[in-house]
Design an enzyme around this catalytic site. Sequence first.
Site, mmCIF file in Angstrom:
data_model
loop_
_atom_site.group_PDB
_atom_site.id
_atom_site.type_symbol
_atom_site.label_atom_id
_atom_site.label_comp_id
_atom_site.label_asym_id
_atom_site.label_seq_id
_atom_site.Cartn_x
_atom_site.Cartn_y
_atom_site.Cartn_z
ATOM 1 N N LYS A 6 17.583 41.656 -20.094
ATOM 2 C CA LYS A 6 18.838 42.624 -19.997
ATOM 3 C C LYS A 6 19.394 42.567 -21.343
ATOM 4 O O LYS A 6 20.409 43.166 -21.588
ATOM 5 C CB LYS A 6 19.927 42.075 -19.033
ATOM 6 C CG LYS A 6 20.092 40.527 -19.477
ATOM 7 C CD LYS A 6 21.249 39.950 -18.192
ATOM 8 C CE LYS A 6 21.839 38.699 -18.315
ATOM 9 N NZ LYS A 6 22.658 38.177 -17.388
ATOM 10 N N GLU A 65 -4.424 38.465 -18.333
ATOM 11 C CA GLU A 65 -5.032 37.994 -17.139
ATOM 12 C C GLU A 65 -6.553 38.419 -16.952
ATOM 13 O O GLU A 65 -6.926 38.481 -15.797
ATOM 14 C CB GLU A 65 -4.016 38.875 -16.118
ATOM 15 C CG GLU A 65 -2.691 38.155 -15.940
ATOM 16 C CD GLU A 65 -1.823 39.064 -14.683
ATOM 17 O OE1 GLU A 65 -1.096 38.376 -14.169
ATOM 18 O OE2 GLU A 65 -2.199 40.059 -14.490
ATOM 19 N N ASN A 78 -0.360 47.413 -13.568
ATOM 20 C CA ASN A 78 0.857 47.969 -13.942
ATOM 21 C C ASN A 78 1.101 48.783 -15.164
ATOM 22 O O ASN A 78 1.831 49.950 -14.975
ATOM 23 C CB ASN A 78 1.879 47.049 -13.779
ATOM 24 C CG ASN A 78 1.986 46.116 -12.247
ATOM 25 O OD1 ASN A 78 1.505 46.532 -11.304
ATOM 26 N ND2 ASN A 78 2.680 45.010 -12.252
ATOM 27 N N THR A 107 10.626 40.981 -26.205
ATOM 28 C CA THR A 107 11.467 41.774 -25.035
ATOM 29 C C THR A 107 12.570 40.524 -24.662
ATOM 30 O O THR A 107 11.859 39.441 -24.474
ATOM 31 C CB THR A 107 10.585 42.249 -23.880
ATOM 32 O OG1 THR A 107 9.732 41.152 -23.464
ATOM 33 C CG2 THR A 107 9.632 43.654 -24.396
ATOM 34 N N GLY A 128 8.502 44.445 -17.431
ATOM 35 C CA GLY A 128 7.842 44.227 -18.715
ATOM 36 C C GLY A 128 6.478 45.154 -18.917
ATOM 37 O O GLY A 128 6.429 45.913 -19.907
ATOM 38 N N ASP A 129 5.885 45.509 -17.686
ATOM 39 C CA ASP A 129 4.896 46.217 -17.900
ATOM 40 C C ASP A 129 5.030 47.669 -17.961
ATOM 41 O O ASP A 129 4.455 48.561 -18.628
ATOM 42 C CB ASP A 129 4.015 46.016 -16.470
ATOM 43 C CG ASP A 129 3.425 44.621 -16.274
ATOM 44 O OD1 ASP A 129 3.008 44.166 -17.284
ATOM 45 O OD2 ASP A 129 3.695 44.277 -14.961
ATOM 46 N N GLY A 133 -1.013 43.523 -10.691
ATOM 47 C CA GLY A 133 -1.570 43.132 -11.672
ATOM 48 C C GLY A 133 -1.101 43.815 -12.900
ATOM 49 O O GLY A 133 -0.811 44.892 -12.927
#
EC number: 2.7.1.15
Length: 304
Positions: free
Chosen positions: A225, A142, A45, A222, A253-254, A41
């Site tokens: 790479k 979420e 995270n 973001t 990302g988290d 989640g």
Amino acid sequence: MTNKVVILGSTNVDQFLTVERYAQPGETLHVEEAQKAFGGGKGANQAIATARMQADTTFITKIGTDGVADFILEDFKVAHIDTSYIIKTAEAKTGQAFITVNAEGQNTIYVYGGANMTMTPEDVINAKDAIINADFVVAQLEVPIPAIISAFEIAKAHGVTTVLNPAPAKALPNELLSLIDIIVPNETEAELLSGIKVTNEQSMKDNANYFLSIGIKTVLITLGKQGTYFATKNQSQHIEAYKVNAIDTTAAGDTFIGAFVSRLNKSQDNLADAIDFGNKASSLTVQKHGAQASIPLLEEVNQV
């Protein structure tokens, strides 16, 4: 000084499948590996990542009474997350995510929201004491937007910086947009919100300028790479990523967001440094399989 961070978001039980490639419609493929359930989640995270960077972390989330998330609660306690505002509900089962990872380390994720989607403004108001004493309040998409609005309204009324990770990507009401201090979309999410596709340096600038024009003070896009592009009204910069061999991008990302808010000064005078720290942490995450299992400790990040 240690940052105080409140994370409002989802808790899921993640089921992982490792595949050589993704199946086409109507095609059946054998799975390389079916891994046991892990905690996941976006909210969970980010809470784990923030806590592992040794920020003072409080998590507001909702799980079912089905018991499937009990092992995750133990993980939170091990990470020294304040779990005072984790709510158990009989209205729905604990959220679940079904994640496939291919040979290139890319993933697809299917999410059952479950208990996450029963989060209400009243649940958030019950956590008011934690919010008003925080430096940063972080949310994703979420959990229901009315709950996020409630958290950000409380934060703004008490001088607490609000951070939104607009994932999964969806259109946002002006009521929420007006409450965001820092927004952290990826390229896909930025395009959905701004209508501007990120293809080069100029389109990144145009995208960031859109968010600045509607009143958001700090924009971080973001780029996987390729690193992270940030902009404020006074400065902008492209911070390069660390070059590593990525095997699984789940929770990258988290991890970035958790590390970023753990390092960022309230004044944001170290913005580039905090972003670089986030890039460094996420570069370790992508070198391991899993979500929370791959999120590094502060000591590991400091060794990079």
